[in-house]
Design an enzyme around this catalytic site. Structure first.
Site, PDB file in Angstrom:
ATOM      1  N   ILE A  19      -9.665  36.161  10.086  1.00  0.00           N
ATOM      2  CA  ILE A  19      -9.783  37.349   9.229  1.00  0.00           C
ATOM      3  C   ILE A  19      -8.990  37.172   7.934  1.00  0.00           C
ATOM      4  O   ILE A  19      -9.444  37.565   6.847  1.00  0.00           O
ATOM      5  CB  ILE A  19      -9.307  38.599  10.003  1.00  0.00           C
ATOM      6  N   ARG A  39       1.926  29.714   8.531  1.00  0.00           N
ATOM      7  CA  ARG A  39       2.908  28.699   8.944  1.00  0.00           C
ATOM      8  C   ARG A  39       2.399  27.272   8.787  1.00  0.00           C
ATOM      9  O   ARG A  39       3.189  26.337   8.779  1.00  0.00           O
ATOM     10  CB  ARG A  39       3.302  28.932  10.409  1.00  0.00           C
ATOM     11  N   ASP A  64       7.090  31.976   8.180  1.00  0.00           N
ATOM     12  CA  ASP A  64       6.918  32.676   9.456  1.00  0.00           C
ATOM     13  C   ASP A  64       7.256  34.143   9.188  1.00  0.00           C
ATOM     14  O   ASP A  64       8.411  34.467   8.882  1.00  0.00           O
ATOM     15  CB  ASP A  64       7.870  32.064  10.494  1.00  0.00           C
ATOM     16  N   VAL A  65       6.253  34.998   9.290  1.00  0.00           N
ATOM     17  CA  VAL A  65       6.452  36.397   8.885  1.00  0.00           C
ATOM     18  C   VAL A  65       7.328  37.193   9.867  1.00  0.00           C
ATOM     19  O   VAL A  65       7.623  38.353   9.628  1.00  0.00           O
ATOM     20  CB  VAL A  65       5.109  37.147   8.673  1.00  0.00           C
ATOM     21  N   ASN A  91      -1.923  40.837   7.680  1.00  0.00           N
ATOM     22  CA  ASN A  91      -2.955  40.428   8.645  1.00  0.00           C
ATOM     23  C   ASN A  91      -2.412  39.571   9.783  1.00  0.00           C
ATOM     24  O   ASN A  91      -2.970  39.594  10.877  1.00  0.00           O
ATOM     25  CB  ASN A  91      -4.049  39.660   7.885  1.00  0.00           C
ATOM     26  N   TYR A 156       0.709  44.109  23.130  1.00  0.00           N
ATOM     27  CA  TYR A 156      -0.128  44.030  21.919  1.00  0.00           C
ATOM     28  C   TYR A 156      -0.571  45.442  21.519  1.00  0.00           C
ATOM     29  O   TYR A 156      -0.535  45.812  20.337  1.00  0.00           O
ATOM     30  CB  TYR A 156      -1.338  43.139  22.219  1.00  0.00           C
ATOM     31  N   LYS A 160       0.184  47.433  18.071  1.00  0.00           N
ATOM     32  CA  LYS A 160      -0.863  47.875  17.141  1.00  0.00           C
ATOM     33  C   LYS A 160      -0.845  49.399  16.975  1.00  0.00           C
ATOM     34  O   LYS A 160      -1.121  49.912  15.880  1.00  0.00           O
ATOM     35  CB  LYS A 160      -2.233  47.379  17.604  1.00  0.00           C
ATOM     36  N   VAL A 189     -13.541  40.313  16.896  1.00  0.00           N
ATOM     37  CA  VAL A 189     -14.063  39.617  15.716  1.00  0.00           C
ATOM     38  C   VAL A 189     -14.252  38.147  16.099  1.00  0.00           C
ATOM     39  O   VAL A 189     -13.486  37.600  16.914  1.00  0.00           O
ATOM     40  CB  VAL A 189     -13.070  39.739  14.544  1.00  0.00           C
ATOM     41  N   THR A 191     -13.396  35.024  15.790  1.00  0.00           N
ATOM     42  CA  THR A 191     -12.348  34.133  15.257  1.00  0.00           C
ATOM     43  C   THR A 191     -11.730  33.358  16.419  1.00  0.00           C
ATOM     44  O   THR A 191     -12.055  33.596  17.585  1.00  0.00           O
ATOM     45  CB  THR A 191     -11.212  34.934  14.581  1.00  0.00           C
TER      46      THR A 191
HETATM   47  P1  NDP Z   1      -6.347  34.076  14.277  1.00  0.00           P
HETATM   48  O1  NDP Z   1      -5.575  33.703  15.480  1.00  0.00           O
HETATM   49  O2  NDP Z   1      -7.632  33.415  13.995  1.00  0.00           O
HETATM   50  O3  NDP Z   1      -5.406  33.933  12.988  1.00  0.00           O
HETATM   51  C1  NDP Z   1      -4.114  34.453  13.009  1.00  0.00           C
HETATM   52  C2  NDP Z   1      -3.458  34.195  11.689  1.00  0.00           C
HETATM   53  O4  NDP Z   1      -2.121  34.712  11.724  1.00  0.00           O
HETATM   54  C3  NDP Z   1      -3.352  32.709  11.398  1.00  0.00           C
HETATM   55  O5  NDP Z   1      -3.546  32.501  10.021  1.00  0.00           O
HETATM   56  C4  NDP Z   1      -1.924  32.390  11.787  1.00  0.00           C
HETATM   57  O6  NDP Z   1      -1.462  31.307  11.040  1.00  0.00           O
HETATM   58  C5  NDP Z   1      -1.212  33.681  11.371  1.00  0.00           C
HETATM   59  N1  NDP Z   1       0.063  33.859  12.027  1.00  0.00           N
HETATM   60  C6  NDP Z   1       0.298  34.074  13.338  1.00  0.00           C
HETATM   61  N2  NDP Z   1       1.618  34.181  13.563  1.00  0.00           N
HETATM   62  C7  NDP Z   1       2.220  34.044  12.370  1.00  0.00           C
HETATM   63  C8  NDP Z   1       3.572  34.043  11.938  1.00  0.00           C
HETATM   64  N3  NDP Z   1       4.579  34.224  12.808  1.00  0.00           N
HETATM   65  N4  NDP Z   1       3.836  33.875  10.634  1.00  0.00           N
HETATM   66  C9  NDP Z   1       2.838  33.677   9.751  1.00  0.00           C
HETATM   67  N5  NDP Z   1       1.544  33.666  10.077  1.00  0.00           N
HETATM   68  C10 NDP Z   1       1.245  33.834  11.378  1.00  0.00           C
HETATM   69  O7  NDP Z   1      -6.532  35.662  14.370  1.00  0.00           O
HETATM   70  P2  NDP Z   1      -7.584  36.659  13.699  1.00  0.00           P
HETATM   71  O8  NDP Z   1      -7.965  36.196  12.372  1.00  0.00           O
HETATM   72  O9  NDP Z   1      -8.604  36.955  14.701  1.00  0.00           O
HETATM   73  O10 NDP Z   1      -6.649  37.970  13.609  1.00  0.00           O
HETATM   74  C11 NDP Z   1      -6.031  38.396  12.414  1.00  0.00           C
HETATM   75  C12 NDP Z   1      -5.487  39.795  12.639  1.00  0.00           C
HETATM   76  O11 NDP Z   1      -6.537  40.650  13.069  1.00  0.00           O
HETATM   77  C13 NDP Z   1      -4.399  39.885  13.709  1.00  0.00           C
HETATM   78  O12 NDP Z   1      -3.415  40.794  13.314  1.00  0.00           O
HETATM   79  C14 NDP Z   1      -5.154  40.417  14.905  1.00  0.00           C
HETATM   80  O13 NDP Z   1      -4.305  41.102  15.809  1.00  0.00           O
HETATM   81  C15 NDP Z   1      -6.154  41.327  14.247  1.00  0.00           C
HETATM   82  N6  NDP Z   1      -7.325  41.596  15.063  1.00  0.00           N
HETATM   83  C16 NDP Z   1      -8.126  40.577  15.504  1.00  0.00           C
HETATM   84  C17 NDP Z   1      -9.224  40.851  16.306  1.00  0.00           C
HETATM   85  C18 NDP Z   1     -10.116  39.774  16.837  1.00  0.00           C
HETATM   86  O14 NDP Z   1     -10.963  40.086  17.686  1.00  0.00           O
HETATM   87  N7  NDP Z   1     -10.030  38.551  16.397  1.00  0.00           N
HETATM   88  C19 NDP Z   1      -9.527  42.216  16.707  1.00  0.00           C
HETATM   89  C20 NDP Z   1      -8.619  43.225  16.192  1.00  0.00           C
HETATM   90  C21 NDP Z   1      -7.571  42.898  15.406  1.00  0.00           C
HETATM   91  P3  NDP Z   1      -0.594  30.095  11.616  1.00  0.00           P
HETATM   92  O15 NDP Z   1      -0.682  30.150  13.120  1.00  0.00           O
HETATM   93  O16 NDP Z   1      -1.188  28.911  11.016  1.00  0.00           O
HETATM   94  O17 NDP Z   1       0.780  30.394  11.093  1.00  0.00           O
END
Ligand code: NDP
Length: 260
Positions: A19, A39, A64-65, A91, A156, A160, A189, A191
């Site tokens: 997303i 990250r 790392d957020v 996000n 979780y 949320k 979604v 992903t």
């Molecule tokens: P992905 O797992 O595909 O991507 C997650 C993203 O978050 C990656 O870019 C990852 O980057 C980053 N991330 C995770 N932890 C950290 C951290 N500590 N610091 C910095 N970056 C971080 O997830 P989605 O794209 O599916 O989800 C994105 C958002 O949407 C999330 O908040 C999720 O809860 C929400 N969401 C998703 C749904 C779904 O069905 N997919 C449904 C509802 C909500 P990296 O690991 O490289 O650092």
């Protein structure tokens, strides 16, 4: 013709895939310069290259957020590279499921840190600049798990729901300052996060991956997974001038799975 978000600078956390990546590209398509936070430097570099093909400026920040000290350094770094942030998309997140009996404190705190505290930290870092300039858009990617409960995801879901509450409260606090704070609440979604849920169902139940994916798709009355681009389009709208009256809302993009 001028694009809707030309002159705007956006920051997307978790921009390396899913997303977040879709949001970064859609914001770039709408004319915004984009700061990409995550990250994994290599993954961010790939997204940065795709953003740059849209003819807007882009820069990546490995962060790392959940780490307060690293997040606190972000505004100066982003400002030096691109300028002040107008649109913040919180996000980054992670979803781990486990029965409550196996949910130890470490799991609970990890889910709250990555899904809720991260949004607090990044918003705290960038909101002062928005208030100073009298314009800002804070957009949280929450979840339908911010509206309703489901088994095996208590931590979780709590996180949320926290994001939705945080959004409502902060929106009222900044309402007169030209800043809006809203959330988008997706259903499942397509992903890597959902791929992990599919794998989990396969392991737990012995069902095939296709069956597991259908189970998740059927949580949506439209019987499909949402595309990341649908979330990104909602984000771009919330960032637009036309959405200035929308504040404190948590907008579901889930095919009608919940009326809340
Ligand atoms: P992905 O797992 O595909 O991507 C997650 C993203 O978050 C990656 O870019 C990852 O980057 C980053 N991330 C995770 N932890 C950290 C951290 N500590 N610091 C910095 N970056 C971080 O997830 P989605 O794209 O599916 O989800 C994105 C958002 O949407 C999330 O908040 C999720 O809860 C929400 N969401 C998703 C749904 C779904 O069905 N997919 C449904 C509802 C909500 P990296 O690991 O490289 O650092």
């Amino acid at each position: 013709m001028a694009k809707e978000l030309e002159q705007r600078i956006a920051l997307v956390t978790g921009a390396s895939r899913g997303i977040g990546r879709a949001c970064a590209l859609a914001l770039a398509d709408a004319g915004a310069a984009v700061a990409l936070v995550g990250r994994a430097a290599n993954d961010l570099a790939d997204v940065e290259a795709s953003v740059a093909t849209r003819g807007v400026r882009a820069a990546s920040f490995v962060c790392d957020v959940t780490d307060p000290a690293t997040v606190a350094k972000l505004p100066a770094l982003v400002h030096a590279a691109l300028g002040p942030i107008d649109v913040l998309v919180n996000n980054a997140g992670a979803a781990e499921s486990r029965p409550f009996a196996k949910a130890d404190l470490e799991h609970w705190e990890r889910m709250l840190r990555v899904n809720l505290t991260s949004a607090f930290l990044v918003t705290r870092a960038f909101l002062p600049g928005m208030l100073e300039r009298g314009f800002g858009r804070v957009i949280q990617i929450a979840s339908v798990a911010g509206k309703v409960g489901a088994p095996y995801v208590a931590a979780y879901t709590a996180a949320k729901h926290g994001v939705v509450g945080f959004t409502k409260a902060l929106a009222l606090e900044v309402a007169k300052k030209g800043v809006t704070v809203n959330a988008v609440c997706p259903g499942y979604v397509d992903t890597s996060m959902t791929d992990a849920s599919v794998d989990n169902i396969v392991v737990r139940t012995g069902k095939s991956a296709d069956d597991a994916r259908s189970i998740l798709a059927r949580t949506n009355p439209q019987e499909r997974l949402i595309e990341p681009e649908e979330i990104a389009a909602t984000v771009v709208f919330l960032a637009s001038a036309a959405a200035r009256g929308i504040n404190g809302q948590s907008i579901n993009v889930c095919g009608g799975a919940t009326p809340l």
